[in-house]
Motif scaffolding. Sequence first.
Motif, mmCIF file in Angstrom:
data_model
loop_
_atom_site.group_PDB
_atom_site.id
_atom_site.type_symbol
_atom_site.label_atom_id
_atom_site.label_comp_id
_atom_site.label_asym_id
_atom_site.label_seq_id
_atom_site.Cartn_x
_atom_site.Cartn_y
_atom_site.Cartn_z
ATOM 1 N N ALA B 349 0.798 -1.223 0.000
ATOM 2 C CA ALA B 349 0.000 0.000 0.000
ATOM 3 C C ALA B 349 0.829 1.270 0.000
ATOM 4 O O ALA B 349 0.369 2.303 -0.439
ATOM 5 C CB ALA B 349 -0.928 0.024 1.211
ATOM 6 N N ALA B 350 2.059 1.199 0.490
ATOM 7 C CA ALA B 350 2.813 2.425 0.723
ATOM 8 C C ALA B 350 3.875 2.631 -0.349
ATOM 9 O O ALA B 350 4.309 1.690 -1.005
ATOM 10 C CB ALA B 350 3.472 2.375 2.096
ATOM 11 N N ALA B 361 -2.254 11.250 -1.268
ATOM 12 C CA ALA B 361 -2.955 11.608 -2.502
ATOM 13 C C ALA B 361 -3.245 10.378 -3.357
ATOM 14 O O ALA B 361 -4.172 10.358 -4.146
ATOM 15 C CB ALA B 361 -2.125 12.607 -3.304
ATOM 16 N N MET B 362 -2.435 9.344 -3.157
ATOM 17 C CA MET B 362 -2.513 8.187 -4.041
ATOM 18 C C MET B 362 -3.848 7.454 -3.956
ATOM 19 O O MET B 362 -4.210 6.730 -4.863
ATOM 20 C CB MET B 362 -1.384 7.224 -3.668
ATOM 21 C CG MET B 362 -0.749 6.565 -4.839
ATOM 22 S SD MET B 362 -0.184 7.756 -6.027
ATOM 23 C CE MET B 362 1.326 8.273 -5.274
ATOM 24 N N ARG B 418 -5.144 7.112 5.781
ATOM 25 C CA ARG B 418 -5.424 7.396 4.378
ATOM 26 C C ARG B 418 -6.697 6.680 3.934
ATOM 27 O O ARG B 418 -7.580 7.270 3.325
ATOM 28 C CB ARG B 418 -4.251 6.924 3.508
ATOM 29 C CG ARG B 418 -4.516 7.089 2.041
ATOM 30 C CD ARG B 418 -3.361 6.610 1.217
ATOM 31 N NE ARG B 418 -3.437 5.176 0.969
ATOM 32 C CZ ARG B 418 -2.483 4.497 0.339
ATOM 33 N NH1 ARG B 418 -1.382 5.097 -0.057
ATOM 34 N NH2 ARG B 418 -2.621 3.216 0.124
#
Lengths: 340, 512
Positions: B349-350, B361-362, B418
């Motif tokens: 994920a990162a 933002a992703m 997020r």
Amino acid sequence: MAFFRNRRMAGLIRFVGLFALALMIFAAVLLVFGKNPIRAYWDIFSATLGSSYGISEVLVRMIPLILTALAVALPSRIWLINVGGEGQLFIGALFATWGAVNFTNLPAWLLLPSIGILGFLGGGLWGAISGFMRVRGWASETISTLLMNYVAILLVNFFVFGPWKDPESANYPQSAPFPDAAILPSFFGTRIHLGAVLAIVGLILFYFVLSRTRWGLEMRAIGVNQEAARRNGISTSRYIILLMLIGGGMAGLAGMGEVSAIHGQLRPSLSPGLGYTGFLISWMAGGHPIGIVAAAFLLSVITSGGDILQMTHRIPAAGVHILMALILFVVLARRGGKPR
Amino acid sequence: MNRSPLLTLRSMTKSFPGVLANDHVDLDIYGGEVHALLGENGAGKSTLMKILYGFYRPDSGEIRLNGQPVHIRSPHDARQFRIGMVFQDFVQIPAMTVAENITLFLPDLPFVLNQASIIKRIEEVSERYGFKVNPHAPVWRLSVGERQKVEVLKLLLADARILIFDEPTRSLAPHEVDGLFQVFANLKRDGYALAFITHKMKEVLACADRITVMRRGKVAGTIKGSEATESSLIELMFGKQIEEALGRRGETPADGRKPLLELKGVNTRSEGMAWGLKDVHLIIKPGEIVGVAGVSGNGQKELGDVVLGLEKCTKGVKYLHGEKYTDWSVAQVRESGVAFIPEDPLGMAAFPWLSVQENMAMVNTRMYSKQGGLSMDWQAVRSDLQASLERLEFNIPPFYVPLGFLSGGNIQRMILAREMAHHPKLIIAFYPTRGLDVQSANSARRILSTSRDQGAGILLISEDLGELFNLSDRLVVMFQGRIVGESTPQEISMNEVGYLMTGSKGENKKSD
């Protein structure tokens, strides 16, 4: 932004030192040939940078080199290795020639953009084929772009030896000359042509897109962690094809510029390895726009220098490839061969 | 068994950043016994065996071999002490023959090889222990079971006396498992000591002389194979977490609602050693948490990926928000309000080299872009992230540093913040609290149950049965790519779930 911050002063100093080492080794080679290396370096310097004509010729050679370097640098942001700049350049030139010799009665304001678009499309499609094969898992883009270089060159040969051969050119393998409306205009009475504007615009767009836009962010994301990018809904396949298309298009523009502004007709001897040199430039620069300009300048001087050495010192022009190879080693030594 | 042990481990302790993998572990291994190490993933079995094989250095503790204290600093040392290890993925060169592969492993090879004598030894040893491996066959032609036997042969020819097997049955077909156990029995007869790591209860009961159960880095107990029963082992493996766990759950108003997510007969391809999904039916309604129990590698990852749209269905249909979404792209699924909290945040994920705010933002680059993508609205990104972190009561890290500079726990918190920032309708949570400290784990659990109360549907995949029983409204159990059980925490006991996830029950039920 973040992608510039990695560069350090120490890296620069090391680069300069290693570059000097490459020059010294090549000096030793020159000594073996019985030449005076100091004379040779001085001649290269004075013939390229010692006169305004010399400088203008260096700039002329930088135009296609910057474009072919962009053709490599753009896909390299997501770890695609485009070795096909040479082939994409040839196909770009082929498409542009088709436009130039078939629509001879169009006015320049219409014909020039058309052959520009054709050149971009030609190179772009050639690159996109490799991107497509990569997405489908059929072939690595590194291999397919490399092999398609030979196909592209042979394709150009086929046309200039065959259907497109100019009947008025005494059996030389070359196309009919471009009409005046298809010749890119040059500036200041030199050979510096409109392609320079394309190269500069390309560089600025490259920088802007990568650092500011959503697409640049997504590309960097793919470059950092492809798995996470996919899980965040970023389509990696789309980027692979798109970047190979745009990258190939850049090389195609270089081919268009060469055939239109420099040669004025399509010839098999269109490119002295401009695509491969562009590859070298992109990796030397680590994909950094300013670095691309600097490296293109350097290699433009060196390849021009090869011609000088041949004329004044009777060293085969290929001798300068030794120097280019040494510089490649410098690049590899600097960062372990990785662009980041 | 009143002889003195061949190998003694005393008070072995090993910690990794944030985890105490082995906490004063004692273990005795005798010659001529099969010793099983049983426990959940992360219980510390592998760490212990890797210490024994010299991969890790223990923080403290003593290893004695035949009563003599020894220091094992590397696998090379381990081999000197005649300790060998068979790994899950074998270290073999497929293009070479069995004999060549074995020869490469042998210590003190002479300059000129005597292949004939090595082949003769291979044949003798395989004869003796019933291996039936052709030394001239190239390794790529062998089945997984045969390759494993090659691996054992390697160790035997190198004179190992203590053989460690790391989940040896993981990729074997049932008849190959029987073959392996036969090999165990033959080796045992000749006085070899065998230690094997597993979390499959049936196998343990089938072949182990003694069983050591590990739980959370400690030895939960060692019992004789002849005296062990499934229920006694399950109790040792999972402990008595049950009673304390129940009770803190919200009411379940989900019954009458239309499904948020529905999988009908979904199958996926199986890749490598992982199980693909087989005929999975699953419904998640708004306002409920569906917990997925199972030993990792039994199809949970595939289930999450199918729901996310990353893995394609080879069969079956998926519905999301009442629409058929079998062919949606990940981006479409994400934008429809699906959050994803992965098992391995750094890998899945990162983006470690991008800044914290860029990582934020992703989650929806389209939403945070301005002028159709020409620039990004960092202001909005930062304020959303800030708000989400505050809601979760997490600390706020600097937004400009690369995410990779934060600690593992902080990275996980950032990903959690997020994913929760946009009030998702469906949350796919893989081990959401793994690696978090108690306080952060509690707030992560709280945020899941709050989201549920606000109407989100949650697919919670976890190995922590306590957590599953605590949070879930409904539970499903996965084993080998199938859903082998479905119930509610009130109606099923942790023991029953334990049976199902270790494949002891339910196989028969499903095979009709």
